[in-house]
Design a protein around this motif. Structure first.
Motif, PDB file in Angstrom:
ATOM      1  N   LYS A   3       1.643   4.629   1.472  1.00  0.00           N
ATOM      2  CA  LYS A   3       1.373   5.225   2.781  1.00  0.00           C
ATOM      3  C   LYS A   3       1.762   6.704   2.757  1.00  0.00           C
ATOM      4  N   SER A   6      -3.654  -0.341  -2.804  1.00  0.00           N
ATOM      5  CA  SER A   6      -4.316   0.398  -1.731  1.00  0.00           C
ATOM      6  C   SER A   6      -3.544   1.656  -1.368  1.00  0.00           C
ATOM      7  N   PRO A  18       0.834  -1.205   0.000  1.00  0.00           N
ATOM      8  CA  PRO A  18       0.000   0.000   0.000  1.00  0.00           C
ATOM      9  C   PRO A  18       0.873   1.262   0.000  1.00  0.00           C
ATOM     10  N   GLU A  50      -3.064   4.343   2.009  1.00  0.00           N
ATOM     11  CA  GLU A  50      -3.289   4.605   3.425  1.00  0.00           C
ATOM     12  C   GLU A  50      -2.897   6.046   3.708  1.00  0.00           C
ATOM     13  N   ILE A 100      -9.373   6.291  -1.612  1.00  0.00           N
ATOM     14  CA  ILE A 100      -9.054   4.904  -1.258  1.00  0.00           C
ATOM     15  C   ILE A 100      -9.952   3.922  -2.007  1.00  0.00           C
ATOM     16  N   SER A 131      -2.757   9.131   6.697  1.00  0.00           N
ATOM     17  CA  SER A 131      -2.858   9.457   8.113  1.00  0.00           C
ATOM     18  C   SER A 131      -2.417  10.898   8.336  1.00  0.00           C
TER      19      SER A 131
END
Length: 178
Positions: free
Chosen positions: A59, A84, A57, A86, A76, A88
């Motif tokens: 990130k 994928s 993924p 991710e 997403i 944050s």
């Protein structure tokens, strides 16, 4: 008595002008946030990381830009390319371990050197939204030119961070010396 009345009218006129311009300014900001998210996601297709597998993924850590984080999070479900994504929200003091991309929003100049040092040699593409970011070690710096979101890329900083930027992406970048 005329002076206070004139002041009141002037204040009222400024407030009315501000209220009529406000939605336009908000729409422009939302468009920039959306376009910024598009570019950040798109960079993943034109950057190679030494140790990252195509099946891992992507990130992304976002510092001080919740709007951009929200736009990225919405992608997403609609992601093509890497399986994928991710996203944050982090701070400059967070651990950048396992991140591929860091996006630094406005108001973080005092943390740029800390952020840059955490990216050095760790395979992290650092992207900033304020003028001067690449001068402090960032790899990509967004700028607005002729009402369009554009960007600078510092190849030396990319090498130092152990990310390889595609020549196709470099062709789209502005020359930072201009």
């Amino acid at each position: 008595m005329r002076i206070p009345l004139l002041r009141q009218l002037a204040v009222f006129a400024l407030l009315a002008l501000g209220l009529t311009l406000s939605p336009q300014i908000q729409a422009q900001t939302l468009q920039i946030d959306s376009t910024t998210a598009d570019w950040i996601e798109g960079f993943a297709n034109f950057v190679r990381w030494d140790e990252t597998q195509e099946t891992d993924p992507l990130k992304i850590g976002v510092i001080n830009s919740p709007e951009v984080a929200n736009y990225l999070a919405k992608r997403i479900l609609n992601r093509t390319g890497r399986p994928s994504l991710e996203v944050s929200e982090i701070s400059a003091h967070s651990s950048f371990e396992d991140l591929d991309i860091i996006f630094v929003g406005n108001g973080q100049k005092r943390h740029w050197e800390t952020i840059s040092s955490k990216c050095d040699g760790n395979g992290i593409l650092s992207i900033g939204a304020q003028e001067g970011f690449i001068g402090k070690g960032g790899v990509v710096e967004f700028v607005v030119r002729k009402n369009r979101l554009r960007f600078f890329i510092d190849v030396k900083n990319a090498k130092r961070c152990k990310v390889e930027v595609s020549s196709k992406l470099l062709e789209l970048a502005l020359d930072p010396k201009r």
